[in-house]
Design an enzyme around this catalytic site. Structure first.
Site, PDB file in Angstrom:
ATOM      1  N   ARG A   1      -0.727   7.769   1.929  1.00 30.19           N
ATOM      2  CA  ARG A   1      -0.122   8.619   2.963  1.00 30.19           C
ATOM      3  C   ARG A   1      -1.171   8.971   3.988  1.00 30.19           C
ATOM      4  NH1 ARG A   1       1.189  13.190  -1.131  1.00 30.19           N
ATOM      5  NH2 ARG A   1      -0.723  12.247  -1.856  1.00 30.19           N
TER       6      ARG A   1
ATOM      7  N   LEU B   1      10.755  17.403  -1.751  1.00 30.59           N
ATOM      8  CA  LEU B   1      11.982  18.198  -1.626  1.00 30.59           C
ATOM      9  C   LEU B   1      11.753  19.357  -0.665  1.00 30.59           C
ATOM     10  CD1 LEU B   1      13.422  18.309  -5.286  1.00 30.59           C
ATOM     11  CD2 LEU B   1      14.254  16.977  -3.344  1.00 30.59           C
TER      12      LEU B   1
ATOM     13  N   ARG C   1       3.717   8.820  15.849  1.00 31.54           N
ATOM     14  CA  ARG C   1       4.805   7.845  15.840  1.00 31.54           C
ATOM     15  C   ARG C   1       6.043   8.449  15.168  1.00 31.54           C
ATOM     16  NH1 ARG C   1       1.469   2.581  13.790  1.00 31.54           N
ATOM     17  NH2 ARG C   1       0.264   4.165  12.690  1.00 31.54           N
TER      18      ARG C   1
ATOM     19  N   GLU D   1       0.853  -1.194   0.000  1.00 31.86           N
ATOM     20  CA  GLU D   1       0.000   0.000   0.000  1.00 31.86           C
ATOM     21  C   GLU D   1       0.891   1.247   0.000  1.00 31.86           C
ATOM     22  OE1 GLU D   1      -3.334   0.522  -0.389  1.00 31.86           O
ATOM     23  OE2 GLU D   1      -2.462   2.511  -0.519  1.00 31.86           O
ATOM     24  N   PHE D   2       0.480   2.246  -0.784  1.00 31.82           N
ATOM     25  CA  PHE D   2       1.296   3.464  -0.912  1.00 31.82           C
ATOM     26  C   PHE D   2       0.594   4.705  -0.393  1.00 31.82           C
ATOM     27  CE2 PHE D   2       2.722   0.443  -4.122  1.00 31.82           C
ATOM     28  CZ  PHE D   2       4.086   0.394  -3.848  1.00 31.82           C
TER      29      PHE D   2
ATOM     30  N   GLY E   1       9.414  11.729   9.720  1.00 35.82           N
ATOM     31  CA  GLY E   1       9.043  10.868  10.840  1.00 35.82           C
ATOM     32  C   GLY E   1       7.902   9.992  10.389  1.00 35.82           C
TER      33      GLY E   1
ATOM     34  N   CYS F   1       6.110   4.940   9.205  1.00 35.96           N
ATOM     35  CA  CYS F   1       6.650   4.096   8.132  1.00 35.96           C
ATOM     36  C   CYS F   1       8.081   4.400   7.696  1.00 35.96           C
ATOM     37  CB  CYS F   1       5.695   4.111   6.958  1.00 35.96           C
ATOM     38  SG  CYS F   1       4.193   3.200   7.401  1.00 35.96           S
TER      39      CYS F   1
HETATM   40  P1  NAD Z   1      -1.710   0.290  12.764  1.00 35.34           P
HETATM   41  O1  NAD Z   1      -0.738   0.053  13.848  1.00 35.34           O
HETATM   42  O2  NAD Z   1      -2.397   1.594  12.636  1.00 35.34           O
HETATM   43  O3  NAD Z   1      -2.854  -0.828  12.810  1.00 35.34           O
HETATM   44  C1  NAD Z   1      -2.594  -2.197  12.876  1.00 35.34           C
HETATM   45  C2  NAD Z   1      -3.866  -2.878  13.395  1.00 35.34           C
HETATM   46  O4  NAD Z   1      -3.707  -4.293  13.294  1.00 35.34           O
HETATM   47  C3  NAD Z   1      -4.168  -2.588  14.871  1.00 35.34           C
HETATM   48  O5  NAD Z   1      -5.488  -2.120  15.001  1.00 35.34           O
HETATM   49  C4  NAD Z   1      -3.990  -3.946  15.557  1.00 35.34           C
HETATM   50  O6  NAD Z   1      -4.841  -4.140  16.673  1.00 35.34           O
HETATM   51  C5  NAD Z   1      -4.329  -4.891  14.428  1.00 35.34           C
HETATM   52  N1  NAD Z   1      -3.820  -6.252  14.589  1.00 35.34           N
HETATM   53  C6  NAD Z   1      -2.614  -6.686  14.993  1.00 35.34           C
HETATM   54  N2  NAD Z   1      -2.548  -8.022  14.967  1.00 35.34           N
HETATM   55  C7  NAD Z   1      -3.759  -8.470  14.544  1.00 35.34           C
HETATM   56  C8  NAD Z   1      -4.310  -9.758  14.292  1.00 35.34           C
HETATM   57  N3  NAD Z   1      -3.587 -10.869  14.461  1.00 35.34           N
HETATM   58  N4  NAD Z   1      -5.577  -9.826  13.859  1.00 35.34           N
HETATM   59  C9  NAD Z   1      -6.322  -8.709  13.674  1.00 35.34           C
HETATM   60  N5  NAD Z   1      -5.853  -7.471  13.888  1.00 35.34           N
HETATM   61  C10 NAD Z   1      -4.579  -7.344  14.309  1.00 35.34           C
HETATM   62  O7  NAD Z   1      -0.925  -0.048  11.423  1.00 35.34           O
HETATM   63  P2  NAD Z   1      -1.013   0.697  10.011  1.00 35.34           P
HETATM   64  O8  NAD Z   1      -0.415   2.045  10.127  1.00 35.34           O
HETATM   65  O9  NAD Z   1      -2.357   0.522   9.442  1.00 35.34           O
HETATM   66  O10 NAD Z   1       0.022  -0.185   9.177  1.00 35.34           O
HETATM   67  C11 NAD Z   1      -0.266  -1.511   8.817  1.00 35.34           C
HETATM   68  C12 NAD Z   1       0.783  -1.967   7.815  1.00 35.34           C
HETATM   69  O11 NAD Z   1       0.661  -1.197   6.620  1.00 35.34           O
HETATM   70  C13 NAD Z   1       2.227  -1.780   8.269  1.00 35.34           C
HETATM   71  O12 NAD Z   1       2.998  -2.823   7.755  1.00 35.34           O
HETATM   72  C14 NAD Z   1       2.641  -0.473   7.643  1.00 35.34           C
HETATM   73  O13 NAD Z   1       4.032  -0.397   7.413  1.00 35.34           O
HETATM   74  C15 NAD Z   1       1.898  -0.535   6.328  1.00 35.34           C
HETATM   75  N6  NAD Z   1       1.575   0.783   5.753  1.00 35.34           N
HETATM   76  C16 NAD Z   1       1.130   1.798   6.558  1.00 35.34           C
HETATM   77  C17 NAD Z   1       0.783   3.038   5.998  1.00 35.34           C
HETATM   78  C18 NAD Z   1       0.332   4.184   6.850  1.00 35.34           C
HETATM   79  O14 NAD Z   1       0.157   5.263   6.316  1.00 35.34           O
HETATM   80  N7  NAD Z   1       0.129   4.035   8.142  1.00 35.34           N
HETATM   81  C19 NAD Z   1       0.857   3.200   4.612  1.00 35.34           C
HETATM   82  C20 NAD Z   1       1.290   2.132   3.816  1.00 35.34           C
HETATM   83  C21 NAD Z   1       1.638   0.924   4.398  1.00 35.34           C
HETATM   84  C1  UGA Z   2       4.717   7.645   3.501  1.00 31.24           C
HETATM   85  C2  UGA Z   2       4.701   7.526   1.963  1.00 31.24           C
HETATM   86  O1  UGA Z   2       4.600   8.830   1.384  1.00 31.24           O
HETATM   87  C3  UGA Z   2       3.524   6.666   1.497  1.00 31.24           C
HETATM   88  O2  UGA Z   2       3.594   6.483   0.086  1.00 31.24           O
HETATM   89  C4  UGA Z   2       3.616   5.296   2.187  1.00 31.24           C
HETATM   90  O3  UGA Z   2       2.519   4.486   1.838  1.00 31.24           O
HETATM   91  C5  UGA Z   2       3.633   5.492   3.681  1.00 31.24           C
HETATM   92  O4  UGA Z   2       4.762   6.353   4.053  1.00 31.24           O
HETATM   93  C6  UGA Z   2       3.822   4.203   4.395  1.00 31.24           C
HETATM   94  O5  UGA Z   2       4.447   3.283   3.896  1.00 31.24           O
HETATM   95  O6  UGA Z   2       3.310   4.181   5.503  1.00 31.24           O
HETATM   96  P1  UGA Z   2       3.352   9.068   5.300  1.00 31.24           P
HETATM   97  O7  UGA Z   2       4.389   8.554   6.251  1.00 31.24           O
HETATM   98  O8  UGA Z   2       1.933   8.969   5.668  1.00 31.24           O
HETATM   99  O9  UGA Z   2       3.522   8.316   3.879  1.00 31.24           O
HETATM  100  O10 UGA Z   2       3.629  10.613   5.029  1.00 31.24           O
HETATM  101  P2  UGA Z   2       4.552  11.457   4.032  1.00 31.24           P
HETATM  102  O11 UGA Z   2       3.715  12.502   3.438  1.00 31.24           O
HETATM  103  O12 UGA Z   2       5.333  10.607   3.131  1.00 31.24           O
HETATM  104  O13 UGA Z   2       5.544  12.163   5.068  1.00 31.24           O
HETATM  105  C7  UGA Z   2       6.495  11.409   5.797  1.00 31.24           C
HETATM  106  C8  UGA Z   2       7.410  12.345   6.560  1.00 31.24           C
HETATM  107  O14 UGA Z   2       8.269  13.057   5.677  1.00 31.24           O
HETATM  108  C9  UGA Z   2       6.669  13.423   7.371  1.00 31.24           C
HETATM  109  O15 UGA Z   2       7.305  13.563   8.623  1.00 31.24           O
HETATM  110  C10 UGA Z   2       6.828  14.682   6.540  1.00 31.24           C
HETATM  111  O16 UGA Z   2       6.814  15.849   7.314  1.00 31.24           O
HETATM  112  C11 UGA Z   2       8.204  14.443   5.936  1.00 31.24           C
HETATM  113  N1  UGA Z   2       8.416  15.175   4.668  1.00 31.24           N
HETATM  114  C12 UGA Z   2       7.671  14.862   3.576  1.00 31.24           C
HETATM  115  C13 UGA Z   2       9.417  16.127   4.590  1.00 31.24           C
HETATM  116  O17 UGA Z   2      10.118  16.412   5.582  1.00 31.24           O
HETATM  117  N2  UGA Z   2       9.629  16.755   3.383  1.00 31.24           N
HETATM  118  C14 UGA Z   2       8.910  16.458   2.277  1.00 31.24           C
HETATM  119  O18 UGA Z   2       9.168  17.072   1.218  1.00 31.24           O
HETATM  120  C15 UGA Z   2       7.895  15.503   2.369  1.00 31.24           C
END
Ligand code: NAD
Ligand code: UGA
Length: 438
Positions: free
Chosen positions: A156, A252, A329, A153-154, A259, A262
């Site tokens: 943000r 950029l 986080r 998943e990509f 932070g 991810c």
């Molecule tokens: P999150 O921590 O917000 O949520 C994870 C959820 O999974 C929690 O609610 C937890 O209770 C649940 N969980 C854990 N173990 C479980 C189980 N065995 N059965 C059912 N539920 C369970 O996580 P997130 O931010 O949604 O990220 C999930 C994954 O997607 C990570 O690998 C992350 O790297 C990836 N990802 C996150 C983002 C993002 O923007 N947060 C974007 C792209 C990819």
């Molecule tokens: C990032 C990626 O952009 C998503 O494509 C990806 O799916 C996701 O991680 C993930 O794997 O969880 P996200 O962390 O939600 O998304 O937010 P971003 O907009 O990418 O920002 C990440 C961090 O970089 C923030 O702290 C932001 O302030 C910082 N940032 C971003 C900068 O300092 N400069 C920039 O030009 C852009």
């Protein structure tokens, strides 16, 4: 109508589930966190994400979206089981796969009809094979007809729904091309490019994409540091570089660094993967080091202007790792506040959404009700997160409220000339008249 079970209702699971329901699938969202599911059943979102509450409500009403803690119920008759659980950093920087393992084991134990297991969590290269292995071994006596597809998943945070609904691409990886094609049909109505590849390549595309974006930010932050000492303006440098189509302007923006839930864990996990397989990920190490330095430089700047920070009052605007989310986080603001507290500074802060989440990590700061309360008696004001509501502040009022004059704009949100005209000692990141070392 396709029938989906989504395991995990975090940012990815909840957004994925709600969006697929909106696109017409029947989606059963499952989580082990009872309070999360109870809340969702009552229309209470566990996260702040613009537009999510409404999207969830609409699809619950249509009958296509439901929530449960009962995995057997969620998996009953599902053609696709999406794994969207967390993969946090383990002790050595590796991705901790305990939740993925749990999800795979549950699928193996409970499914009795053909199923495609779709991995949406960000997982190390090879995890898809490992998940297939777990399921096959647990079902050795009673083989299950299943395939594993990687579908990273990509999205943000802060623009998650739009990112899901209008993706630049969908990546699918599997050893079973038919399974990948079936998953691709779930995305048909988005009319976006879909790339089908093998499992390991799909998994690597996710890490490489996040690492590349983090690298761009660290690159511009390194340029910003050089700009500060040489008197150039990094905002205009980024603008000028971005006009080159080969480079582009996105990611950029110099600042306090990246932070979030991810980039930090994923760059670390990729570097860890490289090291345990005998490579030396020098660039990734530098990308992480430059990022840590952005916070340290902010501290040095404040020390240079204020002398000892002991008992100095520092106002911090913004706590979330980026605007439009309540996620703290690995937020640069939180890390900077810890550095300030180590030096004896008194910190007061305001964030439009993240204060509740920040209370646990920041037991000693004063939480304020507005940016103006943050400015009250402050020796310096630091902008850590560029929320829209911080763009147009009443700086005359802020100047009157503050005890000192120092403003550190950690996201280059404000106009340096205007701030200086108003009498502030203004610093941005990578801006002229910003020399840290004379
Ligand atoms: P999150 O921590 O917000 O949520 C994870 C959820 O999974 C929690 O609610 C937890 O209770 C649940 N969980 C854990 N173990 C479980 C189980 N065995 N059965 C059912 N539920 C369970 O996580 P997130 O931010 O949604 O990220 C999930 C994954 O997607 C990570 O690998 C992350 O790297 C990836 N990802 C996150 C983002 C993002 O923007 N947060 C974007 C792209 C990819
Ligand atoms: C990032 C990626 O952009 C998503 O494509 C990806 O799916 C996701 O991680 C993930 O794997 O969880 P996200 O962390 O939600 O998304 O937010 P971003 O907009 O990418 O920002 C990440 C961090 O970089 C923030 O702290 C932001 O302030 C910082 N940032 C971003 C900068 O300092 N400069 C920039 O030009 C852009």
């Amino acid at each position: 109508m396709s029938k989906l079970c989504v395991i995990g209702t975090g940012y990815v699971g909840l957004v994925t589930g709600a969006c697929f329901a909106d696109l017409g699938s029947e989606v059963h969202l499952m989580d082990i966190d009872q309070s999360r599911i109870d809340g969702l059943k009552n229309g209470i979102m566990p996260i702040y994400e613009p537009g999510l509450e409404q999207l969830v409500a609409q699809n619950v009403k249509s009958g296509r979206l439901s929530f449960t803690t009962e995995i057997a119920e969620a998996l009953d008759g599902a053609e696709f089981a999406f794994i969207a659980v967390g993969t946090p950093s383990g002790g050595e920087g590796e991705a901790d796969l305990q939740y993925v393992r749990m999800a795979a084991e549950t699928i193996a134990d409970l499914v009795n009809s053909p199923i495609i297991v779709v991995n949406k969590s960000t997982v190390p290269v090879g995890t898809g094979d490992w998940v297939a292995d777990i399921i096959a071994k647990r079902r050795a006596g009673k083989p299950l007809d299943f395939s594993v597809v990687s579908n990273p998943e990509f999205l943000r945070e802060g623009s998650a729904i739009n990112d899901f609904m209008s993706p630049d691409r969908v990546i699918l990886g599997s050893l079973d091309q038919d399974a990948a094609v079936r998953v691709s049909h779930l995305y048909d109505s988005l009319r976006c490019p879909i790339m089908i590849t093998d499992l390991r390549t799909a998994e690597m595309i996710k890490y490489a994409s996040n690492a590349f974006l983090a690298t761009r930010i660290s690159f511009i932050n390194e340029i910003a540091t050089i700009c500060e000492e040489l008197g150039a303006d990094v905002s205009q440098v980024a603008q000028g570089m971005g006009m080159d189509k080969r480079i582009g302007r996105a990611f950029l923006d110099a600042g306090l660094g990246w932070g979030g839930s991810c980039f930090p864990k994923d760059v670390k996990a990729l570097a860890h993967m490289a090291v345990i397989h005998g490579s030396n990920p020098q660039l990734l190490q530098a990308v992480m080091e430059i990022n840590r330095n952005q916070r340290r430089r902010a501290l040095l700047r404040l020390r240079k202007e204020l002398g000892s920070l002991n008992e100095k009052v520092i106002g911090v605007l913004g706590l979330s790792f980026k605007p439009n989310t309540d996620d703290i986080r690995e937020a640069p603001a939180i890390e900077l506040i810890h550095l300030l507290e180590n030096e004896g500074a008194i910190v007061q802060s305001y964030d439009p959404q993240a204060m509740e989440n920040a209370k646990g990590s920041l037991p000693n700061i004063r939480f304020c009700n507005s940016p103006y309360e943050v400015a009250q008696n402050a020796d310096a004001l630091v902008l850590a997160t560029e929320w829209n509501e911080f763009k147009q502040l009443d700086f005359e009022r802020i100047a009157q409220l503050m005890r000192g004059k120092v403003i550190l704009d950690g996201r280059n949100l404000w106009d340096p000339d205007r701030m200086r005209e108003m009498g502030f000692t203004y610093f941005g990141i990578g801006r002229p008249n910003n020399k840290l070392y004379e």
